[in-house]
Motif scaffolding. Structure first.
Motif, PDB file in Angstrom:
ATOM      1  N   ARG A 135       0.819  -1.417   0.040  1.00  0.00           N
ATOM      2  CA  ARG A 135      -0.262   0.043  -0.059  1.00  0.00           C
ATOM      3  C   ARG A 135       0.929   1.402  -0.088  1.00  0.00           C
ATOM      4  O   ARG A 135       0.393   2.371   0.289  1.00  0.00           O
ATOM      5  CB  ARG A 135      -0.921  -0.033   1.171  1.00  0.00           C
ATOM      6  CG  ARG A 135      -1.799  -1.162   0.959  1.00  0.00           C
ATOM      7  CD  ARG A 135      -2.549  -1.342   2.305  1.00  0.00           C
ATOM      8  NE  ARG A 135      -3.573  -0.020   2.500  1.00  0.00           N
ATOM      9  CZ  ARG A 135      -4.389   0.189   3.434  1.00  0.00           C
ATOM     10  NH1 ARG A 135      -4.849  -0.848   4.340  1.00  0.00           N
ATOM     11  NH2 ARG A 135      -5.072   1.320   3.842  1.00  0.00           N
ATOM     12  N   ASP A 136       2.140   1.221  -0.282  1.00  0.00           N
ATOM     13  CA  ASP A 136       3.070   2.437  -0.217  1.00  0.00           C
ATOM     14  C   ASP A 136       2.559   3.230  -1.644  1.00  0.00           C
ATOM     15  O   ASP A 136       2.025   2.824  -2.451  1.00  0.00           O
ATOM     16  CB  ASP A 136       4.677   1.945  -0.606  1.00  0.00           C
ATOM     17  CG  ASP A 136       5.434   2.782  -0.284  1.00  0.00           C
ATOM     18  OD1 ASP A 136       6.181   2.722   0.641  1.00  0.00           O
ATOM     19  OD2 ASP A 136       5.775   4.009  -1.155  1.00  0.00           O
ATOM     20  N   GLU A 137       3.014   4.494  -1.188  1.00  0.00           N
ATOM     21  CA  GLU A 137       2.332   5.660  -2.451  1.00  0.00           C
ATOM     22  C   GLU A 137       3.305   5.432  -3.471  1.00  0.00           C
ATOM     23  O   GLU A 137       2.749   6.081  -4.498  1.00  0.00           O
ATOM     24  CB  GLU A 137       2.483   7.004  -1.696  1.00  0.00           C
ATOM     25  CG  GLU A 137       3.862   7.418  -1.242  1.00  0.00           C
ATOM     26  CD  GLU A 137       4.449   7.294   0.016  1.00  0.00           C
ATOM     27  OE1 GLU A 137       5.395   7.760   0.271  1.00  0.00           O
ATOM     28  OE2 GLU A 137       3.661   6.490   0.536  1.00  0.00           O
ATOM     29  N   ASP A 138       4.600   4.882  -3.358  1.00  0.00           N
ATOM     30  CA  ASP A 138       5.433   4.712  -4.716  1.00  0.00           C
ATOM     31  C   ASP A 138       5.175   3.455  -5.217  1.00  0.00           C
ATOM     32  O   ASP A 138       5.472   2.336  -4.661  1.00  0.00           O
ATOM     33  CB  ASP A 138       6.835   4.887  -4.033  1.00  0.00           C
ATOM     34  CG  ASP A 138       7.814   4.875  -5.095  1.00  0.00           C
ATOM     35  OD1 ASP A 138       7.723   4.383  -6.073  1.00  0.00           O
ATOM     36  OD2 ASP A 138       8.811   5.674  -5.017  1.00  0.00           O
ATOM     37  N   VAL A 142       5.635  -0.575  -4.570  1.00  0.00           N
ATOM     38  CA  VAL A 142       4.599  -1.726  -4.487  1.00  0.00           C
ATOM     39  C   VAL A 142       5.215  -2.626  -5.307  1.00  0.00           C
ATOM     40  O   VAL A 142       5.000  -3.878  -5.028  1.00  0.00           O
ATOM     41  CB  VAL A 142       3.304  -1.185  -5.057  1.00  0.00           C
ATOM     42  CG1 VAL A 142       2.134  -2.165  -5.212  1.00  0.00           C
ATOM     43  CG2 VAL A 142       2.823  -0.035  -4.101  1.00  0.00           C
ATOM     44  N   SER A 143       5.514  -2.327  -6.575  1.00  0.00           N
ATOM     45  CA  SER A 143       6.017  -3.761  -7.443  1.00  0.00           C
ATOM     46  C   SER A 143       6.922  -4.376  -6.771  1.00  0.00           C
ATOM     47  O   SER A 143       6.959  -5.678  -6.841  1.00  0.00           O
ATOM     48  CB  SER A 143       6.496  -3.146  -8.739  1.00  0.00           C
ATOM     49  OG  SER A 143       7.853  -2.316  -8.726  1.00  0.00           O
ATOM     50  N   ARG A 144       7.934  -3.956  -6.048  1.00  0.00           N
ATOM     51  CA  ARG A 144       9.213  -4.663  -5.373  1.00  0.00           C
ATOM     52  C   ARG A 144       8.408  -5.453  -4.262  1.00  0.00           C
ATOM     53  O   ARG A 144       8.769  -6.616  -3.989  1.00  0.00           O
ATOM     54  CB  ARG A 144      10.310  -3.674  -4.910  1.00  0.00           C
ATOM     55  CG  ARG A 144      10.997  -3.082  -5.973  1.00  0.00           C
ATOM     56  CD  ARG A 144      11.685  -4.219  -6.911  1.00  0.00           C
ATOM     57  NE  ARG A 144      12.516  -3.434  -8.030  1.00  0.00           N
ATOM     58  CZ  ARG A 144      13.305  -4.049  -8.738  1.00  0.00           C
ATOM     59  NH1 ARG A 144      13.159  -5.346  -8.866  1.00  0.00           N
ATOM     60  NH2 ARG A 144      13.847  -3.378  -9.625  1.00  0.00           N
ATOM     61  N   ALA A 145       7.490  -4.923  -3.484  1.00  0.00           N
ATOM     62  CA  ALA A 145       7.124  -5.724  -2.664  1.00  0.00           C
ATOM     63  C   ALA A 145       6.116  -6.937  -2.830  1.00  0.00           C
ATOM     64  O   ALA A 145       6.148  -7.886  -2.211  1.00  0.00           O
ATOM     65  CB  ALA A 145       6.103  -4.441  -1.591  1.00  0.00           C
ATOM     66  N   ARG A 181      -4.697  -9.479   2.218  1.00  0.00           N
ATOM     67  CA  ARG A 181      -3.943  -8.610   1.376  1.00  0.00           C
ATOM     68  C   ARG A 181      -2.818  -9.427   0.763  1.00  0.00           C
ATOM     69  O   ARG A 181      -2.598  -9.232  -0.519  1.00  0.00           O
ATOM     70  CB  ARG A 181      -3.526  -7.320   1.899  1.00  0.00           C
ATOM     71  CG  ARG A 181      -4.263  -6.291   2.143  1.00  0.00           C
ATOM     72  CD  ARG A 181      -3.842  -4.957   2.587  1.00  0.00           C
ATOM     73  NE  ARG A 181      -3.634  -5.064   4.000  1.00  0.00           N
ATOM     74  CZ  ARG A 181      -2.878  -4.297   4.902  1.00  0.00           C
ATOM     75  NH1 ARG A 181      -1.928  -3.506   4.244  1.00  0.00           N
ATOM     76  NH2 ARG A 181      -2.756  -4.327   5.928  1.00  0.00           N
ATOM     77  N   ALA A 182      -2.292 -10.123   1.522  1.00  0.00           N
ATOM     78  CA  ALA A 182      -1.137 -11.047   1.018  1.00  0.00           C
ATOM     79  C   ALA A 182      -1.609 -11.992  -0.053  1.00  0.00           C
ATOM     80  O   ALA A 182      -1.169 -12.266  -1.146  1.00  0.00           O
ATOM     81  CB  ALA A 182      -0.320 -11.880   2.046  1.00  0.00           C
TER      82      ALA A 182
END
Length: 192
Positions: A135-138, A142-145, A181-182
């Motif tokens: 849920r990061d703003e960047d 998000v893609s890396r997570a 979410r996962a």
């Protein structure tokens, strides 16, 4: 030989190299490398990270404003693995730089998928922090997570999270949300 002597030698290279032409790019690369010894040290440590230095590097990262140097430190943590490295990576997930957070998320996913010596509780805590980055703003973070969650053995993640919910009932709702979410993030990675 001290850094000052090396810097002086590099500065004198173009003057002394009358018959030998050093490329401008090579010269600037050498000069930059000599002027940024912290980057060199961290690059060297990343090749064979000593576990004993992880807490000191983690302290350094907390006050280092240069994202490039923090990224080098993240690579040291990635190579070192272990509980101290996981704890340091979790802290770095809160760095103001999106590039640093992305690198830390990817490294954390890699370490969690390969590290077997961590307790179930420590793994669960790290999974929770990693899932939060979805849920990061960047978008890069998000893609890396999401990629990191795809690398993590999802079956192995469920049990530690359930154990943590049992041991810490006050955060059980948060853990349930993280599991949901996962599941959605993993489904997105698989294209479901």
């Amino acid at each position: 030989m001290t850094d000052d002597v090396l810097r002086a030698d590099v500065r004198e290279m173009p003057r002394r190299s009358r018959g030998f032409r050093i490329g401008r790019v090579l010269f600037l690369t050498l000069l930059t490398a000599l002027l940024v010894p912290a980057a060199l040290i961290l690059k060297q440590l990343a090749e064979k990270p000593p576990a004993a230095l992880i807490p000191r590097i983690a302290e350094y990262v907390e006050t280092e404003p240069d994202p490039e140097l923090v990224v080098h430190a993240v690579r040291v943590f990635r190579g070192a693995k272990g509980a101290a490295a996981v704890a340091a990576l979790v802290k770095v997930l809160d760095n103001p730089s999106g590039r640093v957070r992305a690198e830390a998320a990817e490294a954390l996913g890699e370490v969690l998928s390969t590290e077997s010596s961590l307790s179930a509780e420590k793994k669960a805590d790290a999974y929770i922090e990693l899932v939060k980055r979805v849920r990061d703003e960047d978008a890069f973070v998000v893609s890396r997570a999401v990629k990191a969650l795809g690398n993590v053995d999802a079956i192995a993640a469920v049990e530690p999270l359930i154990d943590a919910a049992i041991e810490k009932p006050d955060i059980a709702p948060q853990i349930l949300e993280v599991l949901q979410r996962a599941q959605r993030a993993l489904a997105a990675v698989k294209g479901e």
